[in-house]
Write a protein that holds these residues in place. Structure first.
Motif, mmCIF file in Angstrom:
data_model
loop_
_atom_site.group_PDB
_atom_site.id
_atom_site.type_symbol
_atom_site.label_atom_id
_atom_site.label_comp_id
_atom_site.label_asym_id
_atom_site.label_seq_id
_atom_site.Cartn_x
_atom_site.Cartn_y
_atom_site.Cartn_z
ATOM 1 N N MET A 1 -2.476 -10.549 -6.925
ATOM 2 C CA MET A 1 -1.446 -10.000 -6.131
ATOM 3 C C MET A 1 -1.400 -8.601 -6.359
ATOM 4 N N GLU A 2 -1.380 -7.649 -5.408
ATOM 5 C CA GLU A 2 -1.340 -6.144 -5.706
ATOM 6 C C GLU A 2 0.157 -5.772 -5.288
ATOM 7 N N LEU A 3 0.484 -4.754 -5.938
ATOM 8 C CA LEU A 3 1.769 -4.255 -5.836
ATOM 9 C C LEU A 3 1.989 -3.802 -4.400
ATOM 10 N N GLU A 4 0.963 -3.376 -3.452
ATOM 11 C CA GLU A 4 1.298 -2.730 -2.302
ATOM 12 C C GLU A 4 1.398 -3.928 -1.532
ATOM 13 N N GLN A 5 0.487 -5.128 -1.782
ATOM 14 C CA GLN A 5 0.947 -6.199 -0.998
ATOM 15 C C GLN A 5 2.162 -6.781 -1.090
ATOM 16 N N ILE A 6 2.633 -6.906 -2.257
ATOM 17 C CA ILE A 6 3.969 -7.301 -2.451
ATOM 18 C C ILE A 6 5.054 -6.557 -1.759
ATOM 19 N N ARG A 7 4.999 -5.218 -1.896
ATOM 20 C CA ARG A 7 5.953 -4.406 -1.227
ATOM 21 C C ARG A 7 5.876 -4.535 0.418
ATOM 22 N N CYS A 8 4.815 -4.818 1.016
ATOM 23 C CA CYS A 8 4.556 -5.262 2.284
ATOM 24 C C CYS A 8 5.174 -6.563 2.641
ATOM 25 N N PHE A 9 4.889 -7.628 1.943
ATOM 26 C CA PHE A 9 5.775 -8.851 2.028
ATOM 27 C C PHE A 9 7.088 -8.834 1.988
ATOM 28 N N VAL A 10 7.894 -8.068 1.114
ATOM 29 C CA VAL A 10 9.197 -8.080 0.936
ATOM 30 C C VAL A 10 9.676 -7.173 2.221
ATOM 31 N N ALA A 11 9.000 -6.270 2.585
ATOM 32 C CA ALA A 11 9.645 -5.372 3.678
ATOM 33 C C ALA A 11 9.604 -6.581 5.112
ATOM 34 N N VAL A 12 8.676 -7.328 5.183
ATOM 35 C CA VAL A 12 8.556 -8.147 6.417
ATOM 36 C C VAL A 12 9.673 -9.262 6.190
ATOM 37 N N ALA A 13 9.868 -9.757 4.927
ATOM 38 C CA ALA A 13 10.834 -10.698 4.626
ATOM 39 C C ALA A 13 12.405 -10.146 4.847
ATOM 40 N N GLU A 14 12.560 -9.076 4.717
ATOM 41 C CA GLU A 14 13.729 -8.234 4.800
ATOM 42 C C GLU A 14 14.233 -8.058 6.583
ATOM 43 N N GLU A 15 13.082 -7.679 7.002
ATOM 44 C CA GLU A 15 13.013 -6.971 8.574
ATOM 45 C C GLU A 15 12.896 -8.267 9.468
ATOM 46 N N LEU A 16 12.037 -9.100 9.085
ATOM 47 C CA LEU A 16 11.635 -10.234 9.891
ATOM 48 C C LEU A 16 10.780 -10.001 11.271
ATOM 49 N N HIS A 17 10.176 -8.919 10.878
ATOM 50 C CA HIS A 17 9.404 -8.074 11.975
ATOM 51 C C HIS A 17 8.528 -7.181 11.399
ATOM 52 N N PHE A 18 7.106 -7.597 11.954
ATOM 53 C CA PHE A 18 5.914 -6.765 11.397
ATOM 54 C C PHE A 18 6.012 -5.451 11.678
ATOM 55 N N GLY A 19 6.229 -5.004 13.144
ATOM 56 C CA GLY A 19 6.347 -3.500 13.280
ATOM 57 C C GLY A 19 7.339 -2.798 12.515
ATOM 58 N N ARG A 20 8.546 -3.286 12.508
ATOM 59 C CA ARG A 20 9.532 -2.671 11.618
ATOM 60 C C ARG A 20 9.153 -2.451 10.307
ATOM 61 N N ALA A 21 8.684 -3.291 9.888
ATOM 62 C CA ALA A 21 8.447 -3.522 8.523
ATOM 63 C C ALA A 21 7.270 -2.540 8.044
ATOM 64 N N ALA A 22 6.346 -2.229 9.061
ATOM 65 C CA ALA A 22 5.258 -1.136 8.949
ATOM 66 C C ALA A 22 5.949 0.027 8.948
ATOM 67 N N GLN A 23 6.732 0.152 9.919
ATOM 68 C CA GLN A 23 7.479 1.693 10.248
ATOM 69 C C GLN A 23 8.341 1.917 8.888
ATOM 70 N N LYS A 24 9.077 0.973 8.264
ATOM 71 C CA LYS A 24 9.927 1.248 7.175
ATOM 72 C C LYS A 24 9.111 1.655 5.951
ATOM 73 N N LEU A 25 7.825 1.256 5.744
ATOM 74 C CA LEU A 25 6.978 1.683 4.744
ATOM 75 C C LEU A 25 6.054 3.138 5.014
ATOM 76 N N GLY A 26 6.017 3.078 6.454
ATOM 77 C CA GLY A 26 5.125 4.104 6.990
ATOM 78 C C GLY A 26 3.778 3.984 6.992
ATOM 79 N N ILE A 27 3.125 2.627 7.090
ATOM 80 C CA ILE A 27 1.968 2.154 6.966
ATOM 81 C C ILE A 27 1.519 1.701 8.512
ATOM 82 N N LEU A 28 0.280 1.929 8.770
ATOM 83 C CA LEU A 28 -0.231 1.650 10.082
ATOM 84 C C LEU A 28 -0.312 0.242 10.220
ATOM 85 N N PRO A 29 0.159 -0.173 11.403
ATOM 86 C CA PRO A 29 0.358 -1.772 11.623
ATOM 87 C C PRO A 29 -0.942 -2.395 11.373
#
Length: 304
Positions: free
Chosen positions: A1-29
């Protein structure tokens, strides 16, 4: 597991929406989805139930979230302690800036900053907003000058500064180069160079909106990404481009920058500039720069 992957996972788990989670971290979908897939493949388990209407955690996903959130918080805390210790020994301010701000505002700002903090060391990172925001969230930047947009992480403080003046970059041989100012009507039949919307949404949408208000379609001759590339294409006679006035500091031979005005003759200030920083991070050197910005905002904006 890489740190960036974990951050992405936690963002989706908190937002329950892939688009909003990507926006939250400023990462392309596309990149964001790839991180999640790689994490699931490495663990051999599906972490989310996905439908066209909703996203929810699987049992394995809920278990992983419970395990990694405290670890992630601890890592962020340790990283901040090290950054704070480093700042005590040698004040280092890492500044991110979009290209127009790096060309125009930053040199003036750093000149003034030297007056009040002569011993501080500054490091400048020039990039697009979509790339600066993840660096800010990851602790690799202390402050960033960006184009603000909706949906940014709640961990950030976003303070609007001012709007940059829009100008038209035209080839010096173009008949429009001799005008005192240019309107959108003047550009009706001109081939235009526009940035890709995904990487520069404000600049792209500015051109489209101005033409839409006149109920005409822009004649797009070329899509390009970097400001330097766009200005070089203008010099080559490929087309004209609507850009921030600070872009004129690139000073490419064969290009003239003409003010852009609306039909009433008012010069257009359409490109927002904001400063962003991490809400929970204390940094006296950064705060000195913020105070400087706030106290001189009128002077800086008059030059934008």
């Amino acid at each position: 597991m890489e740190l960036e992957q974990i951050r992405c996972f936690v963002a989706v788990a908190e937002e329950l929406h892939f688009g909003r989670a990507a926006q939250k971290l400023g990462i392309l979908p596309a990149s964001f989805g790839r991180h999640i897939r790689m994490l699931e493949e490495s663990l051999g388990a599906a972490l989310f139930n996905r439908t066209t209407r909703s996203v929810s955690l699987t049992e394995e996903g809920a278990l992983l979230l419970e395990e990694v959130k405290p670890i992630l918080a601890r890592l962020d805390s340790v990283a901040e302690k090290f950054r704070a210790a480093g700042r005590k020994s040698t004040p280092l301010l890492r500044i991110g800036a979009i290209d127009s701000a790096a060309a125009g505002l930053v040199p003036m700002l750093l000149h003034d900053f030297r007056e009040i903090a002569p011993h501080a060391v500054t490091q400048l990172v020039e990039d697009k907003s979509i790339r600066l925001i993840p660096k800010l969230l990851a602790g690799r930047l202390d402050i960033a000058l960006i184009r603000p947009r909706d949906g940014l992480s709640r961990s950030l403080v976003i303070r609007p500064l001012f709007h940059e003046t829009a100008v038209v970059a035209v080839a010096s041989t173009n008949h429009l180069a001799s005008k005192a100012e240019i309107t959108i009507a003047d550009l009706r039949d001109e081939p235009l160079i526009v940035p890709e919307r995904r990487s520069r949404p404000h600049s792209h949408d500015l051109t489209m909106t101005l033409f839409s208000e006149l109920e005409v379609r822009p004649r797009i001759a070329q899509v390009a990404d970097e400001k330097q590339t766009i200005v070089n294409l203008v010099a080559a006679g490929i087309g004209s481009a609507i850009v921030p006035r600070w872009t004129s500091k690139l000073a490419v031979q064969g290009v003239t920058f003409v003010p852009l005005a609306d039909r009433a003759g008012t010069r257009l200030e359409k490109l927002p500039l904001a400063v962003a920083w991490m809400k929970a991070v204390r940094d006296p050197t950064r705060d000195l720069l913020l105070d400087l910005l706030e106290n001189n905002i009128k002077r800086y904006s008059e030059l934008a």
